[in-house]
Design a protein around this motif. Sequence first.
Motif, PDB file in Angstrom:
ATOM      1  N   MET A   1       0.859  -1.186   0.000  1.00 42.36           N
ATOM      2  CA  MET A   1       0.000   0.000   0.000  1.00 42.36           C
ATOM      3  C   MET A   1       0.895   1.236   0.000  1.00 42.36           C
ATOM      4  SD  MET A   1      -2.729  -1.307   2.920  1.00 42.36           S
ATOM      5  CE  MET A   1      -1.566  -1.314   4.290  1.00 42.36           C
ATOM      6  N   ASP A   2       1.368   1.629  -1.166  1.00 45.80           N
ATOM      7  CA  ASP A   2       2.357   2.714  -1.222  1.00 45.80           C
ATOM      8  C   ASP A   2       1.770   3.967  -1.856  1.00 45.80           C
ATOM      9  OD1 ASP A   2       4.835   3.820  -0.756  1.00 45.80           O
ATOM     10  OD2 ASP A   2       5.696   3.117  -2.645  1.00 45.80           O
ATOM     11  N   GLY A   3       2.284   5.110  -1.417  1.00 46.64           N
ATOM     12  CA  GLY A   3       1.907   6.385  -2.029  1.00 46.64           C
ATOM     13  C   GLY A   3       1.134   7.322  -1.102  1.00 46.64           C
TER      14      GLY A   3
ATOM     15  N   PHE B   1      -1.175 -13.210  -6.120  1.00 47.33           N
ATOM     16  CA  PHE B   1      -1.222 -11.918  -6.797  1.00 47.33           C
ATOM     17  C   PHE B   1      -0.702 -10.839  -5.863  1.00 47.33           C
ATOM     18  CE2 PHE B   1      -4.233  -8.672  -8.958  1.00 47.33           C
ATOM     19  CZ  PHE B   1      -3.343  -8.487 -10.017  1.00 47.33           C
ATOM     20  N   LEU B   2       0.233 -10.033  -6.354  1.00 43.65           N
ATOM     21  CA  LEU B   2       0.718  -8.876  -5.604  1.00 43.65           C
ATOM     22  C   LEU B   2       0.297  -7.599  -6.320  1.00 43.65           C
ATOM     23  CD1 LEU B   2       2.621  -7.499  -3.394  1.00 43.65           C
ATOM     24  CD2 LEU B   2       4.229  -7.294  -5.297  1.00 43.65           C
TER      25      LEU B   2
ATOM     26  N   LYS C   1       8.215   0.145  -9.043  1.00 43.17           N
ATOM     27  CA  LYS C   1       8.196  -1.241  -9.503  1.00 43.17           C
ATOM     28  C   LYS C   1       9.262  -2.015  -8.769  1.00 43.17           C
ATOM     29  CE  LYS C   1       6.036   0.206 -13.711  1.00 43.17           C
ATOM     30  NZ  LYS C   1       5.889   1.602 -13.218  1.00 43.17           N
ATOM     31  N   ARG C   2       8.993  -2.253  -7.509  1.00 42.48           N
ATOM     32  CA  ARG C   2       9.922  -3.046  -6.707  1.00 42.48           C
ATOM     33  C   ARG C   2       9.161  -3.759  -5.593  1.00 42.48           C
ATOM     34  NH1 ARG C   2      12.263   2.409  -5.877  1.00 42.48           N
ATOM     35  NH2 ARG C   2      11.091   3.398  -4.212  1.00 42.48           N
ATOM     36  N   ILE C   3       9.872  -4.674  -4.946  1.00 52.46           N
ATOM     37  CA  ILE C   3       9.268  -5.545  -3.944  1.00 52.46           C
ATOM     38  C   ILE C   3       9.490  -5.006  -2.522  1.00 52.46           C
ATOM     39  CG2 ILE C   3       9.402  -7.911  -3.004  1.00 52.46           C
ATOM     40  CD1 ILE C   3       8.067  -7.680  -5.778  1.00 52.46           C
TER      41      ILE C   3
ATOM     42  N   LEU D   1       2.777 -10.335 -10.500  1.00 52.66           N
ATOM     43  CA  LEU D   1       3.005  -8.973 -10.001  1.00 52.66           C
ATOM     44  C   LEU D   1       2.180  -7.957 -10.791  1.00 52.66           C
ATOM     45  CD1 LEU D   1       6.916  -9.162  -9.731  1.00 52.66           C
ATOM     46  CD2 LEU D   1       5.223  -9.851  -8.023  1.00 52.66           C
ATOM     47  N   TYR D   2       1.629  -6.997 -10.076  1.00 54.16           N
ATOM     48  CA  TYR D   2       0.809  -5.958 -10.710  1.00 54.16           C
ATOM     49  C   TYR D   2       1.182  -4.607 -10.098  1.00 54.16           C
ATOM     50  CZ  TYR D   2      -3.494  -3.485 -12.148  1.00 54.16           C
ATOM     51  OH  TYR D   2      -4.413  -2.609 -12.679  1.00 54.16           O
TER      52      TYR D   2
END
Length: 219
Positions: free
Chosen positions: A10-12, A163-164, A171-173, A186-187
Amino acid sequence: MKPVHVAVIMDGNGRWALKKNLPRYDGHWKGAEVAEDIIEWCNDREIKYLTLFSFSTENWKRPQAEINMIFHILAKYLSDRLNKVIEKNARLHFIGDLDALNPETRLICLNSEQSTSKCTGMVINLAVNYSGRSEILKAAQEWNGKDEFESHLYTAGQPDPDFLIRTGGEKRISNFMLWQMAYTELYFTDVLWPDFSESDLDLALEDFSKRERRFGGIG
Ligand code: IPE
Ligand code: IPE
Ligand code: MG
């Protein structure tokens, strides 16, 4: 096909607030609302496992005031919304090292885990003070070389995420579920977490439904 286990970075939150000329905290408050919403949306879609990345071990690098606010929001949501979780028959499970939290917050986490331990519906993993590398290291230290390695992970007994979803454009883990994500689809979306909506979730799930998962085979 729909995923059994969805994991979300949950980024941003910070950028969402900055764009609106608000303090970063406001992004975390709005982000917590959306976290509550996505539980509902996934429950409606009968997704059995949902893992939400709430705080990483690297997030301690942030200003103390922001860290305090993140944990304040977490504690408040857990205290205020626990009944809603129980009503849904959902089980809360924490992944990460809770020992480093302040005792009060830690107790709230353990209590919410305890109070939902008999719930048989959806499983919600909250990743708090979580590091994928530390989890693997801890499991390796406990492992006797004979029993199942996975049984020493925080996610013991659960299927790996299918699903991520990562919001916020990166675009990283970021050290999330490194062992479990070996074959995860990955999405990445530019939508900032506080703006993430039910239709954004459906868009992501639709994308997932079109993927061909081969797991090294030939399909
Ligand atoms: C994610 O949002 C929440 C946490 C990491 C706790 P951020 O706070 O990282 O938001 P950005 O990436 O700075 O916009
Ligand atoms: C990942 O977001 C952690 C959480 C969402 C809790 P970060 O904002 O910490 O990740 P980086 O620093 O951009 O890799
Ligand atoms: Mg971030």
